[in-house]
Write a protein that holds these residues in place. Structure first.
Motif, PDB file in Angstrom:
ATOM      1  N   ILE A  94      16.371   1.781   5.914  1.00 24.95           N
ATOM      2  CA  ILE A  94      16.257   2.693   4.775  1.00 24.95           C
ATOM      3  C   ILE A  94      14.796   2.762   4.380  1.00 24.95           C
ATOM      4  CG2 ILE A  94      16.763   3.014   2.324  1.00 24.95           C
ATOM      5  CD1 ILE A  94      19.487   1.825   2.778  1.00 24.95           C
ATOM      6  N   LYS A  95      14.268   3.969   4.286  1.00 21.42           N
ATOM      7  CA  LYS A  95      12.906   4.160   3.774  1.00 21.42           C
ATOM      8  C   LYS A  95      12.997   4.518   2.303  1.00 21.42           C
ATOM      9  CE  LYS A  95      10.166   5.341   7.842  1.00 21.42           C
ATOM     10  NZ  LYS A  95       9.235   6.319   8.446  1.00 21.42           N
ATOM     11  N   THR A  96      12.190   3.835   1.480  1.00 20.48           N
ATOM     12  CA  THR A  96      12.251   4.059   0.045  1.00 20.48           C
ATOM     13  C   THR A  96      11.063   4.886  -0.431  1.00 20.48           C
ATOM     14  OG1 THR A  96      10.932   2.189  -0.769  1.00 20.48           O
ATOM     15  CG2 THR A  96      13.197   1.712  -0.073  1.00 20.48           C
ATOM     16  N   THR A  97      11.215   5.435  -1.622  1.00 23.13           N
ATOM     17  CA  THR A  97      10.114   6.203  -2.220  1.00 23.13           C
ATOM     18  C   THR A  97       8.984   5.294  -2.671  1.00 23.13           C
ATOM     19  OG1 THR A  97      11.368   6.189  -4.299  1.00 23.13           O
ATOM     20  CG2 THR A  97      11.510   8.179  -2.940  1.00 23.13           C
ATOM     21  N   ASN A  98       9.185   3.966  -2.585  1.00 27.45           N
ATOM     22  CA  ASN A  98       8.112   2.998  -2.871  1.00 27.45           C
ATOM     23  C   ASN A  98       7.413   2.544  -1.589  1.00 27.45           C
ATOM     24  OD1 ASN A  98       8.499   3.044  -5.624  1.00 27.45           O
ATOM     25  ND2 ASN A  98       9.814   1.250  -5.672  1.00 27.45           N
ATOM     26  N   PHE A  99       7.629   3.282  -0.486  1.00 22.68           N
ATOM     27  CA  PHE A  99       6.940   3.022   0.787  1.00 22.68           C
ATOM     28  C   PHE A  99       7.352   1.704   1.444  1.00 22.68           C
ATOM     29  CE2 PHE A  99       4.210   5.830  -1.673  1.00 22.68           C
ATOM     30  CZ  PHE A  99       4.014   6.872  -0.776  1.00 22.68           C
ATOM     31  N   ALA A 100       8.603   1.330   1.289  1.00 23.43           N
ATOM     32  CA  ALA A 100       9.138   0.152   1.967  1.00 23.43           C
ATOM     33  C   ALA A 100      10.220   0.582   2.948  1.00 23.43           C
ATOM     34  CB  ALA A 100       9.706  -0.845   0.963  1.00 23.43           C
ATOM     35  N   SER A 142       0.838  -1.191   0.000  1.00 24.06           N
ATOM     36  CA  SER A 142       0.000   0.000   0.000  1.00 24.06           C
ATOM     37  C   SER A 142       0.876   1.245   0.000  1.00 24.06           C
ATOM     38  CB  SER A 142      -0.911  -0.002   1.236  1.00 24.06           C
ATOM     39  OG  SER A 142      -0.149   0.181   2.408  1.00 24.06           O
ATOM     40  N   LYS A 143       0.239   2.400  -0.091  1.00 23.42           N
ATOM     41  CA  LYS A 143       0.978   3.649  -0.208  1.00 23.42           C
ATOM     42  C   LYS A 143       1.197   4.302   1.161  1.00 23.42           C
ATOM     43  CE  LYS A 143       1.166   3.288  -4.664  1.00 23.42           C
ATOM     44  NZ  LYS A 143       2.435   2.899  -5.312  1.00 23.42           N
ATOM     45  N   ARG A 144       1.670   3.504   2.090  1.00 22.26           N
ATOM     46  CA  ARG A 144       2.085   4.073   3.381  1.00 22.26           C
ATOM     47  C   ARG A 144       3.231   3.247   3.932  1.00 22.26           C
ATOM     48  NH1 ARG A 144       0.724   1.601   8.246  1.00 22.26           N
ATOM     49  NH2 ARG A 144      -0.819  -0.085   8.173  1.00 22.26           N
ATOM     50  N   TYR A 145       4.036   3.891   4.761  1.00 25.34           N
ATOM     51  CA  TYR A 145       5.149   3.198   5.389  1.00 25.34           C
ATOM     52  C   TYR A 145       4.670   2.413   6.609  1.00 25.34           C
ATOM     53  CZ  TYR A 145       8.294   6.231   2.696  1.00 25.34           C
ATOM     54  OH  TYR A 145       8.957   6.872   1.685  1.00 25.34           O
ATOM     55  N   PRO A 146       5.377   1.333   6.950  1.00 20.08           N
ATOM     56  CA  PRO A 146       5.104   0.681   8.232  1.00 20.08           C
ATOM     57  C   PRO A 146       5.380   1.656   9.385  1.00 20.08           C
ATOM     58  CG  PRO A 146       6.506  -0.693   6.834  1.00 20.08           C
ATOM     59  CD  PRO A 146       6.425   0.653   6.176  1.00 20.08           C
ATOM     60  N   ASP A 171       4.065  -5.778 -16.471  1.00 18.80           N
ATOM     61  CA  ASP A 171       5.311  -5.459 -15.785  1.00 18.80           C
ATOM     62  C   ASP A 171       6.504  -5.764 -16.683  1.00 18.80           C
ATOM     63  OD1 ASP A 171       4.173  -4.626 -13.367  1.00 18.80           O
ATOM     64  OD2 ASP A 171       3.948  -6.697 -12.695  1.00 18.80           O
ATOM     65  N   MET A 172       7.554  -4.980 -16.533  1.00 14.95           N
ATOM     66  CA  MET A 172       8.758  -5.200 -17.320  1.00 14.95           C
ATOM     67  C   MET A 172       9.876  -5.838 -16.505  1.00 14.95           C
ATOM     68  SD  MET A 172       8.921  -1.840 -19.728  1.00 14.95           S
ATOM     69  CE  MET A 172       7.496  -1.327 -20.687  1.00 14.95           C
ATOM     70  N   GLY A 173       9.584  -6.170 -15.252  1.00 16.91           N
ATOM     71  CA  GLY A 173      10.589  -6.838 -14.447  1.00 16.91           C
ATOM     72  C   GLY A 173      11.576  -5.919 -13.770  1.00 16.91           C
ATOM     73  N   ILE A 174      11.281  -4.615 -13.779  1.00 13.53           N
ATOM     74  CA  ILE A 174      12.189  -3.622 -13.182  1.00 13.53           C
ATOM     75  C   ILE A 174      11.370  -2.564 -12.450  1.00 13.53           C
ATOM     76  CG2 ILE A 174      13.807  -1.732 -13.666  1.00 13.53           C
ATOM     77  CD1 ILE A 174      15.210  -4.212 -14.216  1.00 13.53           C
ATOM     78  N   SER A 175      11.831  -2.178 -11.261  1.00  7.47           N
ATOM     79  CA  SER A 175      11.288  -0.976 -10.619  1.00  7.47           C
ATOM     80  C   SER A 175      12.448  -0.182 -10.041  1.00  7.47           C
ATOM     81  CB  SER A 175      10.277  -1.322  -9.522  1.00  7.47           C
ATOM     82  OG  SER A 175      10.939  -1.871  -8.396  1.00  7.47           O
ATOM     83  N   PHE A 176      12.248   1.107  -9.896  1.00  8.96           N
ATOM     84  CA  PHE A 176      13.299   2.006  -9.413  1.00  8.96           C
ATOM     85  C   PHE A 176      12.773   2.833  -8.247  1.00  8.96           C
ATOM     86  CE2 PHE A 176      15.261   6.242  -9.401  1.00  8.96           C
ATOM     87  CZ  PHE A 176      16.595   5.906  -9.270  1.00  8.96           C
ATOM     88  N   ALA A 177      13.604   2.993  -7.225  1.00  6.15           N
ATOM     89  CA  ALA A 177      13.233   3.830  -6.081  1.00  6.15           C
ATOM     90  C   ALA A 177      14.482   4.497  -5.525  1.00  6.15           C
ATOM     91  CB  ALA A 177      12.558   2.989  -4.994  1.00  6.15           C
ATOM     92  N   GLN A 178      14.262   5.553  -4.784  1.00  2.97           N
ATOM     93  CA  GLN A 178      15.340   6.162  -4.008  1.00  2.97           C
ATOM     94  C   GLN A 178      15.090   5.864  -2.541  1.00  2.97           C
ATOM     95  OE1 GLN A 178      16.331  10.256  -5.219  1.00  2.97           O
ATOM     96  NE2 GLN A 178      15.123   9.905  -7.064  1.00  2.97           N
ATOM     97  N   GLY A 179      16.153   5.879  -1.764  1.00  2.00           N
ATOM     98  CA  GLY A 179      16.030   5.547  -0.351  1.00  2.00           C
ATOM     99  C   GLY A 179      16.786   6.524   0.531  1.00  2.00           C
ATOM    100  N   THR A 180      16.302   6.660   1.770  1.00  2.10           N
ATOM    101  CA  THR A 180      16.910   7.548   2.761  1.00  2.10           C
ATOM    102  C   THR A 180      17.068   6.800   4.073  1.00  2.10           C
ATOM    103  OG1 THR A 180      15.815   9.458   1.742  1.00  2.10           O
ATOM    104  CG2 THR A 180      16.671   9.756   3.973  1.00  2.10           C
ATOM    105  N   ILE A 181      18.232   6.926   4.694  1.00  5.66           N
ATOM    106  CA  ILE A 181      18.461   6.306   5.996  1.00  5.66           C
ATOM    107  C   ILE A 181      17.486   6.882   7.015  1.00  5.66           C
ATOM    108  CG2 ILE A 181      20.054   6.303   7.959  1.00  5.66           C
ATOM    109  CD1 ILE A 181      20.791   4.169   6.127  1.00  5.66           C
TER     110      ILE A 181
END
Length: 202
Positions: free
Chosen positions: A130-136, A19-23, A115-125
């Motif tokens: 690390i929290k990612t821009t994909n909400f993980a 979902s679109k929220r962080y744990p 799907d093309m088998g690839i996703s991209f995200a940025q992450g911050t400590i």
């Protein structure tokens, strides 16, 4: 709170499951405990995959040298760096950035549907994760990486486990299956974030 631990039962990309929220911290802490237990004793069904280091000495030395070189530049992310592999060969490719506490993450997975088998995200400590821009949230312990997220189907936290990081490969190679326009757009984001797959410039 009931915690669902996913033992890589699906080859869907994480972004398709979450979902679109962080744990929250309350959701993250029990999963971190489960992750520590997983590291100490991987489940019998997948035990061999997680306890056997299939990397060769050259790969080990190359990754260690890469991490060591980035340690003075971006110390907080150094333990996360590398190509982490999951049970069904999905990967989390974590690249360092010249920006402190920042990374770029390229996830590869078995394509399904459009799907093309690839996703991209940025992450911050964030603390020890690390929290990612994909909400993980990514947590790391030794040769293991846990990716924690909130599942769409039930709004409960879940986790996928990766292990045995290998040296990183060029992002363009990982993205070779993408249409040129998509590949170029993601590579521009990668560059803009200050990320790299090479040793830092002295």
């Amino acid at each position: 709170m009931m915690v669902n631990l996913i033992i890589l039962g699906s080859c869907l990309p994480i972004i398709a499951q979450q979902s679109k929220r962080y744990p929250t911290e309350n959701e993250l802490q029990p999963l971190m405990n489960l992750f520590r237990n997983f590291v100490a004793s991987p489940p019998p069904r997948n035990h061999d995959f997680y306890i056997r280091d299939r990397r060769n000495e050259t790969e080990n030395q190359k990754l260690k040298a890469f991490v060591r070189s980035w340690l003075p530049v971006n110390p907080d992310v150094a333990p996360f760096l590398g190509q982490w592999t999951a049970l069904k060969k999905e990967t989390q490719n974590i690249y360092p950035s010249t920006l402190k506490g920042k990374v770029c993450i390229i996830e590869t997975f078995i394509p399904r549907g459009n799907d093309m088998g690839i996703s991209f995200a940025q992450g911050t400590i964030s603390g020890k994760s690390i929290k990612t821009t994909n909400f993980a949230s990514l947590i790391q312990q030794g040769n293991y990486l846990g990716v924690v997220f909130i599942q769409i189907k039930n709004n409960e936290p879940g986790m996928l486990e990766y292990a045995w990081p290998k040296p990183l490969v060029a992002p363009a190679k990982l993205m070779s299956s993408l249409p040129p326009a998509d590949r170029n757009r993601l590579l521009q984001q990668f560059k803009k974030a200050g990320c790299s797959d090479t040793l830092p410039k002295r």
